[in-house]
Design an enzyme around this catalytic site. Sequence first.
Site, mmCIF file in Angstrom:
data_model
loop_
_atom_site.group_PDB
_atom_site.id
_atom_site.type_symbol
_atom_site.label_atom_id
_atom_site.label_comp_id
_atom_site.label_asym_id
_atom_site.label_seq_id
_atom_site.Cartn_x
_atom_site.Cartn_y
_atom_site.Cartn_z
ATOM 1 C CD GLN A 23 -9.581 2.139 -9.441
ATOM 2 O OE1 GLN A 23 -10.195 1.122 -9.763
ATOM 3 N NE2 GLN A 23 -8.854 2.190 -8.342
ATOM 4 C CE LYS A 46 -5.213 1.043 -7.797
ATOM 5 N NZ LYS A 46 -5.915 0.933 -6.525
ATOM 6 C CG ASP A 77 -4.703 7.861 -12.267
ATOM 7 O OD1 ASP A 77 -4.505 6.659 -12.551
ATOM 8 O OD2 ASP A 77 -4.882 8.275 -11.104
ATOM 9 C CB CYS A 115 -6.387 8.113 -1.643
ATOM 10 S SG CYS A 115 -5.598 6.937 -0.554
ATOM 11 C CG HIS A 167 -5.693 8.161 -5.749
ATOM 12 N ND1 HIS A 167 -4.445 8.284 -5.188
ATOM 13 C CD2 HIS A 167 -6.220 7.019 -5.234
ATOM 14 C CE1 HIS A 167 -4.228 7.260 -4.369
ATOM 15 N NE2 HIS A 167 -5.286 6.480 -4.376
HETATM 16 N N1 PMP Z 1 -4.992 6.706 -9.099
HETATM 17 C C1 PMP Z 1 -6.130 6.056 -8.872
HETATM 18 C C2 PMP Z 1 -7.364 6.463 -9.600
HETATM 19 C C3 PMP Z 1 -6.169 4.996 -7.971
HETATM 20 O O1 PMP Z 1 -7.299 4.345 -7.747
HETATM 21 C C4 PMP Z 1 -4.988 4.639 -7.297
HETATM 22 C C5 PMP Z 1 -4.985 3.529 -6.262
HETATM 23 N N2 PMP Z 1 -6.087 3.501 -5.429
HETATM 24 C C6 PMP Z 1 -3.822 5.335 -7.589
HETATM 25 C C7 PMP Z 1 -3.853 6.360 -8.495
HETATM 26 C C8 PMP Z 1 -2.526 5.000 -6.926
HETATM 27 O O2 PMP Z 1 -2.188 3.678 -7.199
HETATM 28 P P1 PMP Z 1 -0.977 2.981 -6.438
HETATM 29 O O3 PMP Z 1 -1.268 3.097 -4.975
HETATM 30 O O4 PMP Z 1 -1.018 1.578 -6.925
HETATM 31 O O5 PMP Z 1 0.241 3.708 -6.843
#
Ligand code: PMP
Length: 407
Positions: A204, A227, A201, A365, A124
Amino acid sequence: MNHSLIDAWRSDFPILQSRIHDRTLVYLDNAATTQKPSAVIQAINDYYSTTNANVHRGVYSLGQQATDLFENTREAVRKFIGATSTSEIIFTKSATESINLVASSYGEVHFSAGDEIILTMMEHHANIIPWQEISKKKGCTIKVVPIQQDGTLDIEAYKNLFTSKTKFVSMVWVSNAIGVENPISDFIRIAHDHNVPILIDASQRIQHANIDVQKEDCDFLVFSGHKVYGPSGTGILYGKEHLLEYLPPYQSGGDMIKKVTFEKTTFADLPSKFEAGTPNIEGFIGLGAALQYLQSIGLDEIAKHESMLMNFAIEALRSLDFISILGYNGTNVSAISFVMDTVHPHDIASILDKKGICVRAGHHCAHPLMQFYKVPSTTRISFAMYSTVDEIEVCIKELKEIYTLFS
Ligand code: PMP
């Protein structure tokens, strides 16, 4: 799976009763954010109705009650991920902020010109840009673990990326864009064989199955509260105490100090050192309620249900010859990305919206991953504990109609 059990779970989420464009809401964008159970909504409501006061300050009992509620979440997170101590649990506003904190503070003291950082092709942007920023400042180079067509990271190539200059690895456990789950135990072991720390990270992964940071031997792990059925504006950074101990604060101000004079400040111990200013008190109280709710249900139960949904959806989508699924290798967790012949993902998502179905269309993203697959964007459906086979069937029926309409 037992229908009445899922119905009972669904009844815990008030929003699922909503109607969108006069249709029953079918929410299949759970990788973007999850819906909130009544327990979370109630906890926030109760806090504001009965306990609102600033934390870590008041000697009066209301302030103490607010502090206790807030700090209970730190203990709940510690237990939820199997950390040794609450000193290792830092409250941030998001996974994004947690990664920025590590990149900035760890990089500040440990990186120098010529050092190398390893990321993967499926990150991401939140796990790319903070490393680029510190690299610009320190003169580091980013190396990238390549990916195969089915979404599997090339672990042999990963091994070959290490040199004497490698200083850090940061990688995603489960991809938000394609849902592939990486074998992080292997990636962590290999990093440690080279004495290199690794950040996982888990944004997910946290909501789909049990996590044990000690068993996995994670050095750092991050996720966002929203999440995992908790409120927005809450994030977690887990770090091994001996690593966090030597990092400088990321931000400074109130609540993170021992003593301040105009000449010099001494910082508070962990975790306060990294928590400047009044935090998202109600958010973390809500997050505590979310984790308690999940534990009362059991992540193993949730994982079983979501795995059944995944198998069902994959089979159904594979039977449609106008759909191509991107990055499926059998490990995928609760998210499927696909493209449809001749129809743009944004058209698909807009038409589905008119039927009350929420799916994600875009680059998720993850520009580098989209470039790898040579597509600007995909359509993604993603499940949560309250998703059902019926919802997937409704979505698939509409996808067939969209294809007929466009062809
Ligand atoms: N890493 C991953 C794998 C994500 O899916 C996301 C959110 N889509 C993020 C980081 C960033 O999360 P946040 O926007 O809640 O900071």
